[in-house]
Structures are given as C-alpha cells and as structure tokens.
Design a protein around this motif. Structure first.
Motif, PDB file in Angstrom:
ATOM      1  N   ASN A   9       3.341  -3.741  -7.193  1.00 20.31           N
ATOM      2  CA  ASN A   9       4.605  -3.884  -7.921  1.00 20.31           C
ATOM      3  C   ASN A   9       5.313  -2.540  -8.083  1.00 20.31           C
ATOM      4  OD1 ASN A   9       4.342  -6.644  -8.237  1.00 20.31           O
ATOM      5  ND2 ASN A   9       3.249  -6.459 -10.197  1.00 20.31           N
ATOM      6  N   ILE A  10       4.533  -1.474  -8.125  1.00 15.05           N
ATOM      7  CA  ILE A  10       5.106  -0.137  -8.253  1.00 15.05           C
ATOM      8  C   ILE A  10       5.597   0.380  -6.913  1.00 15.05           C
ATOM      9  CG2 ILE A  10       4.597   2.252  -8.898  1.00 15.05           C
ATOM     10  CD1 ILE A  10       2.468   1.168 -10.806  1.00 15.05           C
ATOM     11  N   THR A  11       4.838   0.088  -5.842  1.00 13.01           N
ATOM     12  CA  THR A  11       5.162   0.645  -4.520  1.00 13.01           C
ATOM     13  C   THR A  11       6.148  -0.209  -3.733  1.00 13.01           C
ATOM     14  OG1 THR A  11       3.249  -0.487  -3.542  1.00 13.01           O
ATOM     15  CG2 THR A  11       2.913   1.748  -4.374  1.00 13.01           C
ATOM     16  N   LYS A  12       6.417  -1.436  -4.195  1.00 10.17           N
ATOM     17  CA  LYS A  12       7.281  -2.340  -3.433  1.00 10.17           C
ATOM     18  C   LYS A  12       8.650  -1.733  -3.122  1.00 10.17           C
ATOM     19  CE  LYS A  12       6.781  -6.661  -3.986  1.00 10.17           C
ATOM     20  NZ  LYS A  12       6.748  -8.057  -4.529  1.00 10.17           N
ATOM     21  N   VAL A  46      -1.339  -1.842  -7.275  1.00 12.32           N
ATOM     22  CA  VAL A  46      -0.125  -1.062  -7.550  1.00 12.32           C
ATOM     23  C   VAL A  46       1.070  -1.551  -6.734  1.00 12.32           C
ATOM     24  CG1 VAL A  46      -1.483   0.984  -8.143  1.00 12.32           C
ATOM     25  CG2 VAL A  46      -0.678   0.685  -5.786  1.00 12.32           C
TER      26      VAL A  46
END
Length: 307
Positions: free
Chosen positions: A252-255, A250
């Motif tokens: 890419n979502i949390t970056k 995840v």
C-alpha cells in the motif's frame, strides 16, 4: 481391468419411482462402452427368482467421464517439476517432455509421471519431437520452455520453440495451452526489445491467437523455491519467501511508485514455485480460467486450488 482413476461427475437417468422392495435386488452384469475418455454404464436390476424374460424395473446409469491428461514441456526443470508434482498429487495423468527425461531424485511422485526424453532440439528449422508419442489423448499442454543466451538463441528458445508447440497442440486438437511467461517489470521499451522478452511475447501472442477462449499465459516475476542443480539444492526460498512477505506488507505504501520505469525490479513480489504450479492446476481444471495473469492473479488462482 478397468481403471477408475480421475473420473469426472456421474449423471444418472431418473430412477423409476414405482418398484417392488419385497425381494432383494440382484444386479445383472453392467456393460461398459468406452470412447474418448467417456463411458456409459447400463445396469438392470431384477427381483430374485424372476426369470430374465419377466417384466421388471430397470435402473440405467450413464457415466460421462472426463479424465485430465497434461503434457508438461520442460517437466524436469525447476518450474516444470513442481507442476508435475502438483498434478499427480491431484490425480491428473502427466507426461513430461524434456532433454534429460526422468529426474535423478527418488521422490515418490516421480514414479507417477511418464518421463519422455526428446526436448525441442533447436537447430535451424529442425525440431526433433515425436508428437504422436506425446500429444495424443492430452487435455492440456503446459510449456515452461525458456532460457538465456544470445539474442538469436533467446528468440528461438523463448519464442519459436513455443510457437511450434502451440501449433502442434492445436493441430492435435488439444483443448488448452498454458504458457509460463514472465512479468515485464515496467521496463522501458528498449530493454523489452531484447531476445528474451520478444521471444516470450511472441509465444504469448501465438497462445492467445490459437486459443482465444482457453489459452492461459502466466506472468510471474522472480520464482523461488528449492531448486535442484545437478546433485545440489539451491534454497531460493531463503531469499524469495521473506522478500515476498515484506513487499506484500508494504504494497500500500509502494503502490504509487509502481508507475516508475523499472520500478518492479525492486517492488514486484517474488512468487513461490508452488503457487505457479497450483495456478497451472487451476487452469487445467477450470474452463473459465483463461487469458493473461499477473503476479497477484497467479497468487489468487493458487489459493483457489489450495483451499
């Protein structure tokens, strides 16, 4: 007996193109010259039945040997023992310096490490280590020194003990120093002022100052694996491994959240102790690998060695 363990590449002088193959070649005994882990091998080949004084073609082979020998400070600990195991599995000579010396487990790789008792015992201005016994002939020092306690204790263990080790290694002419440090987790500055982090950062600064072109600082986050505590094994991998997989899936979502203060306390992927150990091996064997390495870069370095 001459040991041929951990021999580097052999470079040979050009072989003469014109020599007779009509008779079998009989080699005369080779001569060996040893100095600073390097030797030359000179071999003369003469035709059978030809006297030693007769003219004959010779083949000279010069072997330049570079053997790796590392010293692991804290080699009996969780991270240190993984580094020792990874090194001996790749033919690297290993010396471990720790308070307790040889570990109690009976794994086969343990017998291939030279275990020395006599850790940096930290008292006011006193460090009990016979560096002659430890550092002579080493090609790299790897420090896993660190611990928790009062602010003063953490500054001395995480910082000053490592600073002493760096300077001793430099004085003995050791080419590389590798420090296992810690990720900062995007913590606010007032939390990074604790003895734990200030000690680690002081040690980092010393490594990079004394070894600007060969010093290595690894900054892993939470390190997981099977950790031995006395006779018990704590399976940190049961938590760390699935957490790493989820967070990487995840990322890419949390970056976008990574810039938030202390966000990495939840979002920084854990690191396998084997990945840390393999990143160290990459640092030992790759002269272009130096500087500060983040969690992702540790993983990349480990994959290079694993492949």
């Amino acid at each position: 007996m001459v040991s041929f363990l951990s021999l580097p590449a052999v470079s040979a002088r050009p072989i003469p193109t014109a020599f007779s193959l009509r008779k079998p070649l009989i080699p005369t005994p080779p001569t060996f010259h040893f100095k600073n882990h390097r030797f030359a091998v000179n071999c003369s080949f003469a035709e059978a039945g030809v006297s030693p004084n007769s003219k004959s073609n010779t083949i000279d082979v010069v072997a330049n040997i570079k053997s790796e020998r590392i010293v692991v400070l804290g080699g009996n600990g969780f991270v240190g023992s993984a580094i020792c195991k990874a090194a001996v599995s790749r033919g690297i000579e290993v010396i471990s310096l720790s308070r307790s010396g040889r570990p109690t487990n009976s794994d086969a790789w343990v017998d291939q490490v030279n275990w020395i008792s006599g850790m940096l015992t930290i008292l006011p201005d006193v460090f009990y280590v016979n560096w002659d016994e430890v550092l002579v002939g080493a090609t790299a020092v790897v420090s896993t020194l660190g611990g928790f306690g009062s602010d003063e204790q953490m500054k001395r263990i995480n910082g000053e003990a490592n600073v002493v080790a760096v300077n001793e290694a430099k004085d003995y002419g050791i080419p590389k120093f590798i420090l296992i440090s810690v990720h900062d987790y995007n913590l606010p500055s007032f939390l990074l002022s604790s003895g734990y982090f200030t000690g680690k950062r002081k040690a980092e600064s010393e490594v990079l100052a004394k070894y600007p072109n060969s010093g290595i600082v690894l900054r892993p986050g939470f390190i997981y694996g099977k950790r031995r505590v006395d006779r018990f094994v704590v399976p940190l991998d049961l938590v760390g491994e699935p957490a790493e997989r989820i967070l990487r899936a995840v990322e890419n979502i949390t970056k976008p959240l990574s810039s938030l203060p202390a966000s990495d306390l939840l979002l920084a992927p854990p690191v396998s102790v084997d990945d840390v150990a393999l990143a160290v091996i990459n640092g030992v064997t790759d002269d272009d690998f130096f500087g500060i390495f983040t969690i992702d870069q540790i993983k990349e370095a480990a994959n290079k060695v694993r492949v």
